[in-house]
Design a protein around this motif. Structure first.
Motif, PDB file in Angstrom:
ATOM      1  N   ARG A   1      12.541   5.017  -2.443  1.00 52.18           N
ATOM      2  CA  ARG A   1      13.113   3.789  -2.023  1.00 52.18           C
ATOM      3  C   ARG A   1      12.333   2.695  -2.780  1.00 52.18           C
ATOM      4  O   ARG A   1      13.024   1.698  -3.264  1.00 52.18           O
ATOM      5  CB  ARG A   1      12.738   3.609  -0.434  1.00 52.18           C
ATOM      6  CG  ARG A   1      13.943   3.952   0.395  1.00 52.18           C
ATOM      7  CD  ARG A   1      13.591   3.560   1.800  1.00 52.18           C
ATOM      8  NE  ARG A   1      13.971   4.882   2.448  1.00 52.18           N
ATOM      9  CZ  ARG A   1      13.374   5.277   3.752  1.00 52.18           C
ATOM     10  NH1 ARG A   1      12.350   4.702   4.296  1.00 52.18           N
ATOM     11  NH2 ARG A   1      13.641   6.390   4.267  1.00 52.18           N
TER      12      ARG A   1
ATOM     13  N   GLU B   1      13.992   2.194  -6.216  1.00 56.03           N
ATOM     14  CA  GLU B   1      15.343   1.448  -6.164  1.00 56.03           C
ATOM     15  C   GLU B   1      15.066   0.148  -5.890  1.00 56.03           C
ATOM     16  O   GLU B   1      15.857  -0.912  -6.327  1.00 56.03           O
ATOM     17  CB  GLU B   1      15.998   2.146  -4.872  1.00 56.03           C
ATOM     18  CG  GLU B   1      16.647   3.358  -5.036  1.00 56.03           C
ATOM     19  CD  GLU B   1      17.184   3.929  -3.797  1.00 56.03           C
ATOM     20  OE1 GLU B   1      17.689   3.001  -2.934  1.00 56.03           O
ATOM     21  OE2 GLU B   1      17.079   5.208  -3.568  1.00 56.03           O
TER      22      GLU B   1
ATOM     23  N   LEU C   1      15.676  -1.584   3.040  1.00 56.68           N
ATOM     24  CA  LEU C   1      15.418  -0.175   2.912  1.00 56.68           C
ATOM     25  C   LEU C   1      14.266   0.379   3.890  1.00 56.68           C
ATOM     26  O   LEU C   1      14.507   1.331   4.317  1.00 56.68           O
ATOM     27  CB  LEU C   1      15.111   0.271   1.412  1.00 56.68           C
ATOM     28  CG  LEU C   1      16.213  -0.041   0.292  1.00 56.68           C
ATOM     29  CD1 LEU C   1      15.398   0.158  -1.135  1.00 56.68           C
ATOM     30  CD2 LEU C   1      16.999   1.233   0.501  1.00 56.68           C
TER      31      LEU C   1
END
Ligand code: FMN
Length: 198
Positions: free
Chosen positions: A73, A76, A147
């Motif tokens: 995450r 990202e 996220l």
């Protein structure tokens, strides 16, 4: 030309300073070696003993170990320029501040300052342990907050890559050049004003 691992970069200080300050620099190449839980605990122990306004300790950290969903995450949530090298770091940290004082709910104007102090402690301990850290402001904070389902009273400050120093040869040519570039700083007389701001 082959390069070896650079743990200590040339740092042209004008005056003598502590080794943990002088020897810290921001690497982009990391080995695959994991950071043990014991070592991570020492890093975070150093971190939590930083001073903070009203002893609020507004700092929070999400730890993502390589191959964990949290690590993925964080990758990202990085800007593209940071992704190619940061993805190899064995540990990524998302640093987060609590925006208000718990005691009275007032805005905490010192929270980012205090986070900086905590990261200063983390940096010193990491340098002492032979671990490099690379802080990143090149992140998509809104994406990361989503996220990690971050509540409104918290704000993401940076993502930090942590790991043992790798070989610059493992980087792309462009990044390798930056890895090996000399360190530089403004001169003291550009930042220190005795008596008045001028
Ligand atoms: C808050 C903060 C954000 C930074 N953001 C990035 C970043 O997004 N990408 C990057 O490659 N380096 C980033 N850096 C690293 C700086 O470029 C680096 O610290 C500076 O060039 C000085 O180099 P040194 O740390 O090796 O002394 C950041 C550093 C800090 C403190």
């Amino acid at each position: 030309m082959n390069t070896t691992v650079v743990e200590h970069k040339e740092t042209p200080t004008d005056h003598n300073i502590l080794d943990v300050i002088k020897n810290r620099w921001s690497p982009r190449s990391f080995t695959d070696e994991t950071i043990s839980e014991e070592t991570l605990n020492r890093l975070f122990e150093a971190t939590r003993w930083a001073p903070s306004a009203m002893n609020e300790q507004p700092w929070r950290f999400i730890v993502g170990k390589k191959d964990d969903p949290a690590h993925q995450r964080m990758i990202e949530g990085l800007m593209q320029g940071n992704q190619p090298w940061a993805k190899n770091a064995p540990v990524l940290l998302t640093t987060i501040i609590k925006k208000t004082y718990t005691k009275n709910g007032a805005p905490n104007g010192s929270a980012k300052h205090d986070m900086g102090l905590a990261i200063g402690n983390l940096s010193a301990q990491a340098t002492h342990e032979g671990i490099g850290l690379h802080q990143m402001g090149g992140i998509d904070r809104a994406n990361l907050a989503e996220l990690f389902n971050l509540p409104d009273d918290y704000e993401i400050v940076t993502v930090i890559a942590l790991g043992y120093f790798g070989n610059p040869d493992d980087l792309t040519e462009d990044l390798k050049a930056r890895e090996l570039a000399p360190r530089s700083r403004k001169a003291l007389n550009e930042i220190i004003y005795y008596g008045d701001f001028k």
